[in-house]
Design a protein around this motif. Structure first.
Motif, short mmCIF file in Angstrom:
data_model
loop_
_atom_site.label_atom_id
_atom_site.label_comp_id
_atom_site.label_asym_id
_atom_site.label_seq_id
_atom_site.Cartn_x
_atom_site.Cartn_y
_atom_site.Cartn_z
N THR A 124 -9.96 -32.76 -31.06
CA THR A 124 -10.77 -33.34 -29.98
C THR A 124 -11.87 -32.36 -29.56
O THR A 124 -13.03 -32.75 -29.37
CB THR A 124 -9.89 -33.69 -28.77
N ALA A 125 -11.47 -31.10 -29.45
CA ALA A 125 -12.46 -30.07 -29.07
C ALA A 125 -13.52 -29.92 -30.15
O ALA A 125 -14.72 -29.76 -29.84
CB ALA A 125 -11.74 -28.74 -28.84
N VAL A 126 -13.10 -29.96 -31.41
CA VAL A 126 -14.05 -29.83 -32.53
C VAL A 126 -15.00 -31.02 -32.56
O VAL A 126 -16.22 -30.87 -32.80
CB VAL A 126 -13.29 -29.70 -33.87
N LYS A 127 -14.48 -32.21 -32.31
CA LYS A 127 -15.32 -33.41 -32.29
C LYS A 127 -16.38 -33.32 -31.21
O LYS A 127 -17.55 -33.65 -31.45
CB LYS A 127 -14.44 -34.64 -32.06
N GLU A 128 -15.99 -32.85 -30.05
CA GLU A 128 -16.95 -32.74 -28.94
C GLU A 128 -18.02 -31.69 -29.24
O GLU A 128 -19.17 -31.85 -28.85
CB GLU A 128 -16.22 -32.39 -27.64
N ALA A 129 -17.60 -30.63 -29.95
CA ALA A 129 -18.54 -29.55 -30.23
C ALA A 129 -19.49 -29.86 -31.39
O ALA A 129 -20.64 -29.43 -31.38
CB ALA A 129 -17.78 -28.26 -30.53
N THR A 130 -19.01 -30.61 -32.36
CA THR A 130 -19.79 -30.83 -33.58
C THR A 130 -20.31 -32.25 -33.74
O THR A 130 -21.22 -32.49 -34.53
CB THR A 130 -18.93 -30.50 -34.82
N LEU A 154 -14.29 -35.47 -39.97
CA LEU A 154 -13.74 -34.45 -39.09
C LEU A 154 -12.43 -33.91 -39.63
O LEU A 154 -12.24 -32.70 -39.79
CB LEU A 154 -13.53 -35.04 -37.69
N PHE A 155 -11.52 -34.82 -39.94
CA PHE A 155 -10.15 -34.41 -40.29
C PHE A 155 -10.00 -33.85 -41.70
O PHE A 155 -9.29 -32.86 -41.90
CB PHE A 155 -9.19 -35.60 -40.12
N MET A 156 -10.67 -34.46 -42.69
CA MET A 156 -10.46 -34.06 -44.07
C MET A 156 -10.90 -32.62 -44.35
O MET A 156 -10.17 -31.85 -44.99
CB MET A 156 -11.15 -35.03 -45.02
N GLU A 178 -17.15 -22.95 -37.34
CA GLU A 178 -17.21 -23.26 -35.91
C GLU A 178 -15.86 -23.79 -35.44
O GLU A 178 -15.38 -23.44 -34.34
CB GLU A 178 -18.31 -24.29 -35.64
N ALA A 179 -15.22 -24.65 -36.27
CA ALA A 179 -13.93 -25.24 -35.89
C ALA A 179 -12.88 -24.17 -35.69
O ALA A 179 -12.06 -24.24 -34.75
CB ALA A 179 -13.48 -26.25 -36.95
N MET A 180 -12.91 -23.14 -36.55
CA MET A 180 -11.89 -22.10 -36.46
C MET A 180 -12.02 -21.30 -35.16
O MET A 180 -11.02 -20.78 -34.66
CB MET A 180 -11.98 -21.17 -37.68
N THR A 181 -13.21 -21.22 -34.63
CA THR A 181 -13.37 -20.49 -33.36
C THR A 181 -12.80 -21.29 -32.20
O THR A 181 -12.56 -20.73 -31.13
CB THR A 181 -14.86 -20.22 -33.08
#
Length: 441
Positions: free
Chosen positions: A397-403, A410-412, A377-380
């Motif tokens: 930031t976008a990945v955090k909001e989505a997931t 999140l980062f690792m 999902e993050a790669m999209t």
């Protein structure tokens, strides 16, 4: 004028123990504006090799320990034999014929009787006829210096006041039966004739120093200032004697250790001063004081050299590593950026190889169990178009909001998926460089 010397035997490569002696003598000479002599102890024609002479010069030059002149003991044999003649004339030199087995038996007998295992001077009782007979049977004997059995004293620069009873020391052998002049005599003659004023060497030479002081005085010279540094041990206090062969300077160089790191450690190890990186000779010289060193065995851990090396390398400008980076095949227009991204994450220059392979070829993604859907999902959500150092923050930031993921969760996973590693350069720097290099792929 202050004159010091380093007198290695060219029978092997310089190791950290040799370096300690060389460096201390070099520092004393340079701090006083004096002379540092490189003196090759090559009186043993069998074990001395020219390749080791060349090797020790290369090692000293690599470290920046330049000498003022070179002397070779093999070219001074006439001076040693002349000195031996003077000692004979003074009745301070005598020939002895005991075999190693006979000497060993004498030592064991003395120890069993509670006496120090000192040569009993039996050879002094031989008359000319007995000497002739022994020469005919055994060949030429060894030549021993006859010590005056009195106390030998000197103020040692590290150990303090030293006093040794010469009666507790064997008369030293100065010339072997095959005619080879040994270090004890050659060193005395050289130190006297070359005007050496200061000598630093290992504490295992203390007894040898006592005998040499008497030889110096017998030949009409004046004893230099002596200082005996402690011997190195391993990190747990174990003996290093069997490991020194694996701690040669060329081995350390092959491991990527930098000269500044090695000099910084060895110039203060065993002293009351802190060990910290010193990147130039002036700083190294500035705080050096032989009296600050202690007499206790000094622990040496080769691992201590790596953080110092990393600290040194991470402070280098791109120009100083340009050739090394070019050799990796990094494009010229990306080389400066590559160094800026990776410099804080290397211990030796060899670590650059793995980082370039990762950027160029990509790393095998490391995706932990339960993270596969998150990574997909993050790669999209990865921003399109050219990435810059702000792209990582906007993407995460976008990945955090989505997931809903935050922090390390999140980062690792994202770092491991992109670089295959849990640690490394700032991802804000990695992401744009990774994009550019992969795009050229």
């Amino acid at each position: 004028m202050t004159i010091t010397r380093f007198a290695p035997s060219p029978t092997g490569y310089i190791h950290v123990g040799n370096l300690r002696t060389a460096l201390m003598n070099w520092l004393i000479a340079r701090k006083a504006g004096g002379t540092f002599i490189l003196r090759i102890d090559d009186t043993d024609p069998v074990r001395s090799k020219e390749e080791y002479v060349d090797g020790l010069k290369q090692d000293l030059e690599w470290l920046g320990l330049h000498w003022d002149r070179v002397e070779r003991q093999s070219e001074r044999l006439d001076r040693y034999h002349e000195a031996a003649g003077k000692l004979r004339e003074m009745d301070r030199f005598y020939e002895a014929f005991e075999s190693p087995t006979e000497l060993d038996l004498k030592r064991k007998k003395q120890l069993n009787m509670g006496r120090p295992p000192v040569y009993d001077r039996a050879a002094l009782a031989l008359d000319d006829a007995e000497k002739d007979r022994l020469r005919a049977e055994r060949g030429p004997g060894v030549w021993r210096f006859k010590l005056r059995q009195e106390r030998i004293e000197w103020p040692d620069g590290i150990l303090g006041d030293i006093s040794i009873d010469a009666a507790s020391v064997s008369d030293p052998v100065l010339i072997r039966g095959d005619g080879q002049v040994l270090y004890t005599l050659a060193s005395v003659v050289d130190d006297t004739e070359m005007g050496v004023t200061d000598i630093v060497r290992g504490s295992d030479h203390v007894t040898n120093t006592a005998t040499q002081i008497q030889i110096i005085e017998a030949l009409g010279g004046h004893a230099p200032n002596f200082a005996h540094h402690s011997l190195l041990t391993g990190p747990q206090g174990e003996s290093l004697s069997k490991r020194l062969g694996t701690l040669s300077l060329r081995d350390l160089r092959e491991q990527g250790i930098q000269p500044a790191a090695l000099l910084s450690l060895m110039a203060r190890l065993g002293s009351a001063d802190p060990i910290e990186l010193r990147t130039d000779m002036e700083t190294l010289l500035g705080g050096f004081d032989i009296t600050r060193f202690g007499s206790a065995p000094t622990k040496f851990d080769v691992q201590d050299l790596f953080p110092l090396t990393a600290h040194y390398l991470q402070g280098l400008d791109y120009a100083e590593v340009k050739a090394r980076i070019a050799a990796l095949g990094v494009p010229d227009d990306l080389a400066t950026q590559f160094w800026a991204v990776t410099r804080g994450n290397i211990t030796t220059l060899a670590d650059l190889d793995a980082w370039w392979i990762m950027f160029r070829d990509g790393a095998e993604p490391v995706i932990e169990e339960g993270d596969a859907e998150f990574i997909a999902e993050a790669m999209t959500l990865l921003p399109e178009g050219p990435l810059d150092e702000g792209s990582w923050a906007s993407w995460t930031t976008a990945v955090k909001e989505a997931t809903g993921r935050r922090g390390k969760a999140l980062f690792m996973p994202l770092r491991k998926a992109l670089t295959g590693q849990a640690h490394g350069p700032e991802m804000a720097q990695v992401l744009p460089l990774l994009q550019v290099i992969r795009a050229r792929g």
